[in-house]
Design a protein around this motif. Structure first.
Motif, PDB file in Angstrom:
ATOM      1  N   THR A 135       0.828  -1.203   0.000  1.00 22.90           N
ATOM      2  CA  THR A 135       0.000   0.000   0.000  1.00 22.90           C
ATOM      3  C   THR A 135       0.857   1.246   0.000  1.00 22.90           C
ATOM      4  OG1 THR A 135      -1.505  -1.265   1.417  1.00 22.90           O
ATOM      5  CG2 THR A 135      -2.005   1.058   1.096  1.00 22.90           C
ATOM      6  N   ASN A 136       0.402   2.268  -0.712  1.00 21.96           N
ATOM      7  CA  ASN A 136       1.066   3.558  -0.745  1.00 21.96           C
ATOM      8  C   ASN A 136       0.057   4.637  -0.363  1.00 21.96           C
ATOM      9  OD1 ASN A 136       1.663   6.202  -2.228  1.00 21.96           O
ATOM     10  ND2 ASN A 136       3.622   5.153  -2.433  1.00 21.96           N
ATOM     11  N   PHE A 137       0.382   5.453   0.644  1.00 22.34           N
ATOM     12  CA  PHE A 137      -0.508   6.513   1.124  1.00 22.34           C
ATOM     13  C   PHE A 137       0.029   7.905   0.789  1.00 22.34           C
ATOM     14  CE2 PHE A 137      -1.781   3.312   4.561  1.00 22.34           C
ATOM     15  CZ  PHE A 137      -2.953   2.973   3.908  1.00 22.34           C
ATOM     16  N   GLN A 138       0.777   8.023  -0.312  1.00 25.97           N
ATOM     17  CA  GLN A 138       1.427   9.291  -0.638  1.00 25.97           C
ATOM     18  C   GLN A 138       0.583  10.225  -1.499  1.00 25.97           C
ATOM     19  OE1 GLN A 138       4.633  10.349   0.640  1.00 25.97           O
ATOM     20  NE2 GLN A 138       3.841   8.728   1.970  1.00 25.97           N
ATOM     21  N   ARG A 139      -0.655   9.845  -1.780  1.00 24.34           N
ATOM     22  CA  ARG A 139      -1.572  10.715  -2.527  1.00 24.34           C
ATOM     23  C   ARG A 139      -1.023  11.097  -3.900  1.00 24.34           C
ATOM     24  NH1 ARG A 139      -5.099  14.197   0.997  1.00 24.34           N
ATOM     25  NH2 ARG A 139      -5.478  12.946   2.832  1.00 24.34           N
ATOM     26  N   PHE A 150      12.093   3.461   1.472  1.00 29.23           N
ATOM     27  CA  PHE A 150      12.166   2.912   2.818  1.00 29.23           C
ATOM     28  C   PHE A 150      11.469   3.850   3.799  1.00 29.23           C
ATOM     29  CE2 PHE A 150      15.839   1.081   0.645  1.00 29.23           C
ATOM     30  CZ  PHE A 150      15.637  -0.275   0.908  1.00 29.23           C
ATOM     31  N   SER A 151      10.741   3.257   4.737  1.00 34.87           N
ATOM     32  CA  SER A 151       9.890   4.013   5.645  1.00 34.87           C
ATOM     33  C   SER A 151       9.979   3.458   7.055  1.00 34.87           C
ATOM     34  CB  SER A 151       8.432   3.938   5.152  1.00 34.87           C
ATOM     35  OG  SER A 151       7.539   4.508   6.083  1.00 34.87           O
ATOM     36  N   ARG A 152       9.656   4.314   8.036  1.00 36.18           N
ATOM     37  CA  ARG A 152       9.474   3.794   9.398  1.00 36.18           C
ATOM     38  C   ARG A 152       8.114   3.115   9.540  1.00 36.18           C
ATOM     39  NH1 ARG A 152       8.681   9.316  11.438  1.00 36.18           N
ATOM     40  NH2 ARG A 152      10.790   9.258  12.243  1.00 36.18           N
ATOM     41  N   TYR A 153       7.177   3.471   8.657  1.00 32.70           N
ATOM     42  CA  TYR A 153       5.823   2.956   8.758  1.00 32.70           C
ATOM     43  C   TYR A 153       5.656   1.671   7.961  1.00 32.70           C
ATOM     44  CZ  TYR A 153       4.905   7.551  10.655  1.00 32.70           C
ATOM     45  OH  TYR A 153       4.944   8.689  11.432  1.00 32.70           O
ATOM     46  N   LEU A 154       4.840   0.791   8.494  1.00 34.99           N
ATOM     47  CA  LEU A 154       4.469  -0.406   7.751  1.00 34.99           C
ATOM     48  C   LEU A 154       2.960  -0.363   7.525  1.00 34.99           C
ATOM     49  CD1 LEU A 154       3.086  -2.536  10.019  1.00 34.99           C
ATOM     50  CD2 LEU A 154       5.465  -2.637  10.718  1.00 34.99           C
ATOM     51  N   HIS A 155       2.522  -0.859   6.393  1.00 35.61           N
ATOM     52  CA  HIS A 155       1.098  -0.892   6.067  1.00 35.61           C
ATOM     53  C   HIS A 155       0.705  -2.351   5.860  1.00 35.61           C
ATOM     54  CE1 HIS A 155       1.622   3.339   5.765  1.00 35.61           C
ATOM     55  NE2 HIS A 155       2.193   3.337   4.583  1.00 35.61           N
ATOM     56  N   ILE A 156      -0.404  -2.745   6.469  1.00 37.06           N
ATOM     57  CA  ILE A 156      -0.737  -4.174   6.499  1.00 37.06           C
ATOM     58  C   ILE A 156      -1.917  -4.524   5.584  1.00 37.06           C
ATOM     59  CG2 ILE A 156       0.344  -4.792   8.666  1.00 37.06           C
ATOM     60  CD1 ILE A 156      -3.355  -3.869   8.516  1.00 37.06           C
ATOM     61  N   TRP A 157      -2.229  -3.652   4.626  1.00 37.30           N
ATOM     62  CA  TRP A 157      -3.219  -4.008   3.605  1.00 37.30           C
ATOM     63  C   TRP A 157      -2.485  -4.682   2.449  1.00 37.30           C
ATOM     64  CZ3 TRP A 157      -6.316   1.248   3.251  1.00 37.30           C
ATOM     65  CH2 TRP A 157      -7.005   1.443   4.450  1.00 37.30           C
ATOM     66  N   TRP A 213      -4.189  -6.087  16.313  1.00 35.20           N
ATOM     67  CA  TRP A 213      -2.909  -6.790  16.324  1.00 35.20           C
ATOM     68  C   TRP A 213      -1.806  -5.988  15.638  1.00 35.20           C
ATOM     69  CZ3 TRP A 213      -0.287  -7.745  11.814  1.00 35.20           C
ATOM     70  CH2 TRP A 213      -0.999  -7.502  10.623  1.00 35.20           C
ATOM     71  N   ASP A 214      -2.180  -4.995  14.807  1.00 32.64           N
ATOM     72  CA  ASP A 214      -1.196  -4.373  13.922  1.00 32.64           C
ATOM     73  C   ASP A 214      -0.369  -3.278  14.580  1.00 32.64           C
ATOM     74  OD1 ASP A 214      -3.785  -3.208  13.908  1.00 32.64           O
ATOM     75  OD2 ASP A 214      -3.270  -1.967  12.201  1.00 32.64           O
ATOM     76  N   TYR A 215      -0.901  -2.572  15.580  1.00 33.47           N
ATOM     77  CA  TYR A 215      -0.079  -1.584  16.266  1.00 33.47           C
ATOM     78  C   TYR A 215       1.096  -2.261  16.974  1.00 33.47           C
ATOM     79  CZ  TYR A 215      -3.703   1.955  15.497  1.00 33.47           C
ATOM     80  OH  TYR A 215      -4.586   2.837  14.926  1.00 33.47           O
ATOM     81  N   ASN A 234       0.465   2.580  -5.581  1.00 29.88           N
ATOM     82  CA  ASN A 234      -0.386   1.723  -4.759  1.00 29.88           C
ATOM     83  C   ASN A 234      -0.717   0.411  -5.460  1.00 29.88           C
ATOM     84  OD1 ASN A 234      -1.985   1.251  -2.399  1.00 29.88           O
ATOM     85  ND2 ASN A 234      -3.794   1.585  -3.670  1.00 29.88           N
ATOM     86  N   LEU A 235      -0.482  -0.711  -4.760  1.00 32.41           N
ATOM     87  CA  LEU A 235      -0.715  -2.046  -5.322  1.00 32.41           C
ATOM     88  C   LEU A 235      -1.885  -2.771  -4.664  1.00 32.41           C
ATOM     89  CD1 LEU A 235       3.004  -3.301  -5.520  1.00 32.41           C
ATOM     90  CD2 LEU A 235       1.643  -2.229  -7.330  1.00 32.41           C
ATOM     91  N   ILE A 236      -2.506  -2.142  -3.663  1.00 30.42           N
ATOM     92  CA  ILE A 236      -3.581  -2.797  -2.909  1.00 30.42           C
ATOM     93  C   ILE A 236      -4.765  -1.839  -2.760  1.00 30.42           C
ATOM     94  CG2 ILE A 236      -4.276  -3.808  -0.701  1.00 30.42           C
ATOM     95  CD1 ILE A 236      -2.280  -5.584  -1.993  1.00 30.42           C
ATOM     96  N   SER A 237      -5.967  -2.358  -2.984  1.00 32.83           N
ATOM     97  CA  SER A 237      -7.183  -1.589  -2.727  1.00 32.83           C
ATOM     98  C   SER A 237      -7.963  -2.268  -1.613  1.00 32.83           C
ATOM     99  CB  SER A 237      -8.049  -1.508  -3.991  1.00 32.83           C
ATOM    100  OG  SER A 237      -9.204  -0.743  -3.764  1.00 32.83           O
ATOM    101  N   ASN A 238      -8.270  -1.508  -0.559  1.00 36.63           N
ATOM    102  CA  ASN A 238      -9.063  -2.061   0.539  1.00 36.63           C
ATOM    103  C   ASN A 238     -10.536  -1.981   0.161  1.00 36.63           C
ATOM    104  OD1 ASN A 238     -10.564  -2.392   3.028  1.00 36.63           O
ATOM    105  ND2 ASN A 238      -8.604  -2.180   4.085  1.00 36.63           N
ATOM    106  N   ILE A 239     -11.149  -3.140  -0.077  1.00 35.84           N
ATOM    107  CA  ILE A 239     -12.548  -3.196  -0.495  1.00 35.84           C
ATOM    108  C   ILE A 239     -13.467  -3.573   0.667  1.00 35.84           C
ATOM    109  CG2 ILE A 239     -11.950  -3.751  -2.883  1.00 35.84           C
ATOM    110  CD1 ILE A 239     -12.597  -6.703  -2.250  1.00 35.84           C
ATOM    111  N   GLY A 240     -12.946  -3.459   1.890  1.00 37.71           N
ATOM    112  CA  GLY A 240     -13.695  -3.952   3.041  1.00 37.71           C
ATOM    113  C   GLY A 240     -14.373  -2.909   3.890  1.00 37.71           C
TER     114      GLY A 240
END
Length: 324
Positions: A135-139, A150-157, A213-215, A234-240
Motif C-alpha cells: 500500500t502507498n498513502f502518498q496521494r 524505505f519508511s518507518r511505517y508499515l502498512h498491512i493491507w 494486532w497491527d499496532y 499503490n498495489l492494494i485496494s481495501n474493499i472492506g
C-alpha cells in the motif's frame, strides 16, 4: 498476457465476508502459489448469520485448482481480531520462513505478488528490513524514479515478511512500560504531534483497549529500528470498508483506492535511507488526528454553510410565493 506465478507462500486471513473473500481469492488463484496457508476465525455467538457466512468463506478458499500445498488453521469459535490474527500469523511463520500476507478485504494488483517475491529474495538476510508493504498513502506524490522507498511505517493491507522479523512480534507489547517514559518515541519521531499520537495508541493497545494486532507490529519494528519497504505506487485496494467490517465501518477516503501495476525489473534505491518527507505525509494524512483549531474551523465552516444554504432556500421559497 500470462499470469505471474508466485514463488513465495501466501497466507490468507479470512472470517465471514464471502463477497470480498471471493474477489481476493480469485487474485490469489491467478498467482497459483506453491503453498497456501489459510487462517480463519470462527463465528461470533452473538451474530446468528456468522455460522453460515463463515462456512461460505471456508468453502470458497477450499476451491484449489492448481498444484498447491494447503495448510489450514481454522478456529472453532470466535477468537476476535487481536487474538486470531496474531496467533494465526505466529502459526504461519512457524510453518514457513517467509510469506506474503493478505486479508479478505485487501484486493491486490497482480504485480503485487512479483513485487513481494523479488524483495523477499533481495532482502532475505538483511535484518535492517522488517517488512514489505503493498500500500502507498502518498496521494500520488513521489520523489524518485525508484520502484519503492524505505519508511518507518508499515502498512498491512497486503504485505510480506520473514520469520526473522516476525520473531520480534509480541501481541502483549511487554517492552512498552519500560520504554513509555524514557523519551524513546521523541527520539524516533522528532514530532510532538506524532509522539503524542503514538504514545496514546501504544498505551491503549498495551491496555487492550484497542482490540487489534497491527499496532503491536509497528511497535516491534520500531523497537528493532527496522525499515519497511513501501512501493512508489499503490498495489492494494481495501474493499472492506462498510457495515460488516470490524473496524473500518465508516466512509473513508482510503477505501477502494486505485491500484496500478508496477514495472519490472524493479528500480532499487541506491541507498537504504528512510524517506523522511514521505513519512511526514503518511503521519499527517493517515495517522494524525485533526488539531483542535482545525476541528473548530471545520465546525464553523459547516455551520456557516448550512445557514447560508437555509437563507438561500428561504429566498427561493419567498420568490416563488409572491403574487404576480
Amino acid at each position: 498476457m500470462t499470469n505471474y506465478q508466485a514463488c513465495s507462500p501466501i497466507a490468507f486471513l479470512v472470517f465471514n465476508r464471502p463477497h470480498t473473500t471471493q474477489k481476493v481469492f480469485a487474485e490469489i488463484a491467478k498467482a497459483r502459489p506453491p503453498k497456501l496457508l489459510i487462517v480463519a476465525d470462527g463465528p461470533r455467538p452473538t451474530h446468528p448469520d456468522d455460522p453460515d457466512k463463515c462456512a461460505q468463506v471456508r468453502s470458497i478458499v477450499s476451491e484449489i485448482d492448481w498444484d498447491c500445498e494447503v495448510l489450514t488453521n481454522f478456529a472453532d469459535s470466535n477468537l476476535g481480531l487481536r487474538k486470531r490474527v496474531s496467533s494465526g500469523l505466529d502459526w504461519v511463520f512457524e510453518q514457513v520462513e517467509e510469506a506474503i500476507v493478505l486479508e479478505d478485504d485487501c484486493l491486490p494488483d497482480p504485480t503485487f505478488f512479483q513485487f513481494c517475491d523479488k524483495l523477499l529474495d533481495k532482502y532475505r538476510h538483511d535484518e535492517r528490513v522488517m517488512s514489505i508493504s503493498g500500500t502507498n498513502f502518498q496521494r500520488g506524490l513521489r520523489r524518485t524514479d525508484d520502484s519503492y522507498y524505505f519508511s518507518r511505517y508499515l502498512h498491512i493491507w497486503g504485505w510480506a515478511a520473514w520469520r526473522r522479523s516476525w520473531q520480534h512480534y509480541d501481541v502483549q507489547m511487554s517492552l512498552w512500560p519500560n520504554l513509555r517514559d524514557g523519551g524513546w518515541l521523541k527520539d524516533i519521531l522528532n514530532d510532538p504531534w506524532a509522539e503524542r499520537y503514538w504514545a496514546k495508541i501504544f498505551q491503549r493497545t498495551f491496555a487492550d483497549e484497542i482490540s487489534t494486532w497491527d499496532y503491536q507490529w509497528t511497535f516491534a519494528c520500531w523497537v528493532q529500528g527496522g525499515l519497511n519497504i513501501i512501493p512508489n505506487q499503490n498495489l492494494i485496494s481495501n474493499i472492506g470498508f462498510g457495515p460488516d467490517a470490524t473496524h473500518t465501518v465508516g466512509a473513508n477516503e482510503m477505501a477502494d483506492t486505485a491500484i496500478l501495476p508496477i514495472d519490472f525489473p524493479l528500480r532499487h534505491p541506491a541507498t537504504m535511507i528512510r524517506d523522511s518527507r514521505a513519512d511526514q505525509i503518511t503521519q499527517k494524512y493517515h495517522y494524525d488526528p485533526l488539531p483542535f483549531w482545525k476541528k473548530v474551523t471545520n465546525k464553523l465552516q459547516s455551520v456557516v454553510l448550512s445557514r447560508l444554504q437555509a437563507v438561500l432556500e428561504s429566498g427561493v421559497r419567498s420568490k416563488h410565493g409572491k403574487k404576480r
